[in-house]
Design a protein around this motif. Structure first.
Motif, mmCIF file in Angstrom:
data_model
loop_
_atom_site.group_PDB
_atom_site.id
_atom_site.type_symbol
_atom_site.label_atom_id
_atom_site.label_comp_id
_atom_site.label_asym_id
_atom_site.label_seq_id
_atom_site.Cartn_x
_atom_site.Cartn_y
_atom_site.Cartn_z
ATOM 1 N N GLU A 56 10.207 -1.008 6.090
ATOM 2 C CA GLU A 56 10.158 0.211 5.265
ATOM 3 C C GLU A 56 9.642 -0.099 3.861
ATOM 4 O OE1 GLU A 56 13.246 3.432 3.270
ATOM 5 O OE2 GLU A 56 13.955 2.169 4.918
ATOM 6 N N GLY A 57 10.145 -1.203 3.287
ATOM 7 C CA GLY A 57 9.701 -1.589 1.950
ATOM 8 C C GLY A 57 8.228 -1.972 1.935
ATOM 9 N N LEU A 58 7.790 -2.695 2.964
ATOM 10 C CA LEU A 58 6.392 -3.120 3.029
ATOM 11 C C LEU A 58 5.439 -1.953 3.268
ATOM 12 C CD1 LEU A 58 6.591 -6.517 4.956
ATOM 13 C CD2 LEU A 58 6.064 -6.146 2.553
ATOM 14 N N ARG A 59 5.946 -0.912 3.913
ATOM 15 C CA ARG A 59 5.124 0.286 4.095
ATOM 16 C C ARG A 59 4.786 0.882 2.731
ATOM 17 N NH1 ARG A 59 8.512 3.228 6.767
ATOM 18 N NH2 ARG A 59 8.071 2.232 8.767
ATOM 19 N N GLU A 60 5.768 0.888 1.829
ATOM 20 C CA GLU A 60 5.542 1.387 0.465
ATOM 21 C C GLU A 60 4.590 0.466 -0.312
ATOM 22 O OE1 GLU A 60 6.748 4.169 -1.073
ATOM 23 O OE2 GLU A 60 7.545 4.806 0.868
ATOM 24 N N VAL A 61 4.763 -0.845 -0.111
ATOM 25 C CA VAL A 61 3.866 -1.812 -0.764
ATOM 26 C C VAL A 61 2.436 -1.603 -0.275
ATOM 27 C CG1 VAL A 61 3.274 -4.257 -0.965
ATOM 28 C CG2 VAL A 61 5.666 -3.544 -1.142
ATOM 29 N N ARG A 62 2.291 -1.383 1.033
ATOM 30 C CA ARG A 62 0.972 -1.168 1.635
ATOM 31 C C ARG A 62 0.297 0.055 1.015
ATOM 32 N NH1 ARG A 62 2.652 -0.479 6.509
ATOM 33 N NH2 ARG A 62 2.760 -2.695 6.982
ATOM 34 N N LEU A 63 1.056 1.143 0.878
ATOM 35 C CA LEU A 63 0.505 2.372 0.286
ATOM 36 C C LEU A 63 0.119 2.152 -1.178
ATOM 37 C CD1 LEU A 63 2.930 5.052 1.797
ATOM 38 C CD2 LEU A 63 0.474 4.857 2.245
ATOM 39 N N VAL B 107 9.691 0.286 -5.475
ATOM 40 C CA VAL B 107 9.933 -0.274 -4.137
ATOM 41 C C VAL B 107 10.974 -1.382 -4.211
ATOM 42 C CG1 VAL B 107 8.905 -1.574 -2.221
ATOM 43 C CG2 VAL B 107 7.629 0.295 -3.266
ATOM 44 N N PHE B 108 10.825 -2.275 -5.173
ATOM 45 C CA PHE B 108 11.727 -3.425 -5.265
ATOM 46 C C PHE B 108 13.127 -3.022 -5.716
ATOM 47 C CE2 PHE B 108 7.640 -5.943 -5.988
ATOM 48 C CZ PHE B 108 7.538 -6.238 -4.636
ATOM 49 N N LYS B 109 13.225 -1.936 -6.470
ATOM 50 C CA LYS B 109 14.558 -1.439 -6.850
ATOM 51 C C LYS B 109 15.344 -1.035 -5.602
ATOM 52 C CE LYS B 109 13.926 0.219 -11.579
ATOM 53 N NZ LYS B 109 13.704 1.405 -12.441
ATOM 54 N N LYS B 110 14.672 -0.398 -4.664
ATOM 55 C CA LYS B 110 15.324 0.005 -3.411
ATOM 56 C C LYS B 110 15.751 -1.217 -2.601
ATOM 57 C CE LYS B 110 12.641 4.287 -2.939
ATOM 58 N NZ LYS B 110 11.581 4.961 -2.146
#
Length: 464
Positions: A29-36, A12-15
Motif C-alpha cells: 500500500e505504501g509503495l503504491r503511493e510512492v509509485r504514484l 506516505v512515510f508518516k503513515k
C-alpha cells in the motif's frame, strides 16, 4: 525542484511510521503511493517499476519485518535506493592525457549550453585551472557574442571565433592557441537545434573525431522532464557522452529528468545549475540530493556554501570586534551581504535537517530577504561617520536617511534601537566570557567587610 515529490513522500512515510508492525499488504500500500508520487514527478515509468520492485524486495526481508521500528527501516531502504537511482556516487570530470583538456558541451538549443559553458569555466578557475572559452555555435544569432560577453564578465579569455568559420576549424585553431598561450582547458560551446537533425549530429561527430575531447557533457533543461532524458539517449548513441549538466534545477520542475537520466542513459549527472548567476553551478552529489528529497537536509552543501563566502581573515577581524564591543553598522551591513551570498533563507532552510517544514509556517510571515533589503537600504543611506558612530544620528539626519532609503523615520528608529540592543547584549556576553580576567580579577569573590575595613584605615591615615 522536488518540493511536491518531497511532500508526497513525507505523507506516505508518516503513515508507514505510524504502524507498529508491517506486513506485505501495508508495504504494498505504501509503495503504491510512492509509485504514484514518482510518476507524478515525471519519472520514467520503467525506472519507477524497477525502483519499487527493489524497495519491496528489501522491505520484505525478515530483519525489517521483525524490527522494532520497521517504518524507519523502510525509509532507510528508500533513501538508499534513491541514491542508487540518482547515480550512486559523485562522478567528477575525468581530465587525463595530454593538455589542453577539451570539454565539449552539446544539447538542444535553449537548454542553457552557453551560460553553462561560462559557469563551468568559472568553476574550473576556482579549482586552479586556466580555461579558454570557445564559441563554436556559428548558426544561432549572437551566440558567439553572448559567450564572449559572459567571458569578459568573469575575466576569462575567449577564442576570437566568427560566424563565417567552420566549427571544426574553430575547435582546432582554439586548441593551437591554448597550447601557445598556456591554457590547460578548452570549453567548446557547440551549436544546438530546436530538434535533433542529421546535420547537427554529423557536425558534432566531426568535432569529436578532430579534437578527441576528454569530456562530452550533454546539457539538459530540467524543466523539460522526460523529453530531456529521451534527447540525452539519442545524443549518447551517436557521441557516447561522458556525463550530464542539468540546468534550471532551481525552478519548479518536477524532477523527473534528474531521477531518470542515469538509469536510462547509464551516464552520470556531473553538474547542476541552481540559479541564473554565473557562480550558480554545483557538483552533483546523489546522496545529498536523495537526503533533500526525503526532507533530511544537506549539511555538507550548507557548510561548503559558508566556506566559499566567508574569508578566514575577515572572520578573525569580526571576532576581535565582537570581543572589544566595536561592532558597528558597517560591520552589520557586511554580515548581511555575506548571508545573501549563501542564497535565500528558504533555500538554506531546505539544507538544514528537519527545518524544511518551517517554510510552510513562514508563508504568512514577512519574508526575511525583504526585511534585510530594507535594513541594507537604510544603512546605505547613512554616511560613513554615521555607520561608525550611530549616536550622532539626530532627528534631521534620520529624516534624510529615511528619504534616501525610501523608508520612514520609524523604520530608521527601529533599526537603531534594535542594533543598540544587540550591541549591549554582545557587551554583556563578552563580559561574562572573560571581562573580569582582563581586569586582573580572575573571578575571585570579593569580601565586602574587608574592603570597608581597608577604606576606614586609609581615611584615618589621611586625617593624621
Amino acid at each position: 525542484m522536488f518540493d511536491s515529490l518531497s511532500e508526497r513522500l513525507d505523507s506516505v512515510f508518516k503513515k508507514i511510521k505510524g504502524r507498529g508492525r508491517l506486513d506485505e499488504a501495508s508495504i504494498e500500500e505504501g509503495l503504491r503511493e510512492v509509485r504514484l508520487a514518482l510518476l507524478e514527478a515525471d519519472v520514467n515509468y520503467k525506472v519507477v517499476k524497477d525502483f519499487t520492485r527493489k524497495v519491496k524486495e528489501k522491505a520484505l526481508g525478515k530483519e525489517v519485518l521483525k524490527s522494532l521500528t520497521p517504518g524507519q527501516q523502510v525509509v532507510k531502504i528508500v533513501h538508499e535506493e534513491l541514491i542508487e537511482l540518482l547515480g550512486g556516487k559523485n562522478v567528477g570530470l575525468e581530465l587525463k592525457g595530454k593538455k589542453p583538456y577539451i570539454i565539449m558541451l552539446v544539447g538542444l538549443q535553449g537548454s542553457g549550453k552557453t551560460t553553462s559553458a561560462a559557469k563551468l569555466a568559472l568553476f574550473l578557475r576556482r579549482k586552479k585551472f586556466s580555461p579558454l572559452l570557445v564559441p563554436a555555435d556559428v548558426y544561432r544569432p549572437a551566440a558567439i557574442e553572448q559567450l564572449q560577453k559572459l567571458a569578459s564578465e568573469i575575466n576569462i579569455p575567449s577564442f576570437g571565433s566568427s560566424s563565417n568559420m567552420k566549427p571544426v576549424d574553430i575547435a582546432l585553431q582554439a586548441r593551437e592557441e591554448a597550447i601557445e598561450k598556456g591554457y590547460d582547458i578548452l570549453i567548446l560551446d557547440t551549436a544546438g537545434r530546436l530538434h535533433i537533425d542529421e546535420v547537427l549530429m554529423n557536425e558534432l561527430v566531426e568535432i569529436k573525431q578532430a579534437c578527441s575531447p576528454q569530456e562530452i557533457l550533454f546539457v539538459a533543461d530540467a524543466m523539460t522532464g522526460q523529453d530531456a532524458v529521451n534527447v540525452a539517449s539519442r545524443f549518447d548513441e551517436l557521441l557516447d557522452i561522458t556525463g550530464v549538466i542539468l540546468t534550471k534545477m532551481e525552478g519548479d520542475a518536477r524532477g523527473g529528468a534528474a531521477l531518470s537520466i542515469k538509469s536510462v542513459t547509464g551516464k552520470p549527472i556531473k553538474f547542476i545549475g541552481v540559479g541564473e548567476k554565473l557562480k550558480d553551478l554545483e557538483v552533483f552529489h546523489p546522496d545529498r540530493i536523495a537526503s533533500r528529497i526525503l526532507g533530511m537536509g544537506d549539511i555538507l552543501t550548507l557548510i561548503e556554501k559558508a566556506q566559499s563566502s566567508i574569508d578566514e581573515k575577515e572572520a578573525l577581524k569580526l571576532e576581535e570586534k565582537l570581543k572589544t564591543a566595536k561592532f558597528d553598522l558597517e560591520d552589520f551591513r557586511t554580515q548581511m551581504k555575506r548571508i545573501k551570498k549563501l542564497g535565500s533563507i528558504e533555500g538554506l532552510l531546505k539544507l538544514i535537517p528537519g527545518m524544511g517544514k518551517l517554510r510552510d509556517q513562514l508563508k504568512n510571515v514577512k519574508i526575511p530577504e525583504k526585511e534585510m533589503a530594507k535594513l541594507e537600504a537604510i544603512i546605505n543611506s547613512m554616511t560613513k561617520e554615521e555607520r561608525k558612530n550611530p549616536k550622532i544620528i539626530n532627528a534631521s539626519r534620520k529624516e534624510r536617511i529615511a528619504k534616501g532609503s525610501g523608508t520612514t523615520v520609524q523604520d530608521v528608529n527601529n533599526l537603531l534601537k534594535n542594533f543598540e540592543q544587540m550591541r549591549k547584549m554582545m557587551q554583556q556576553m563578552m563580559g561574562q566570557m572573560g571581562g573580569g580576567r582582563r581586569l586582573g580579577m580572575k573571578n575571585k569573590k570579593v569580601d565586602r567587610k574587608k574592603l570597608k575595613a581597608k577604606r576606614k584605615k586609609l581615611k584615618k591615615k589621611k586625617k593624621k
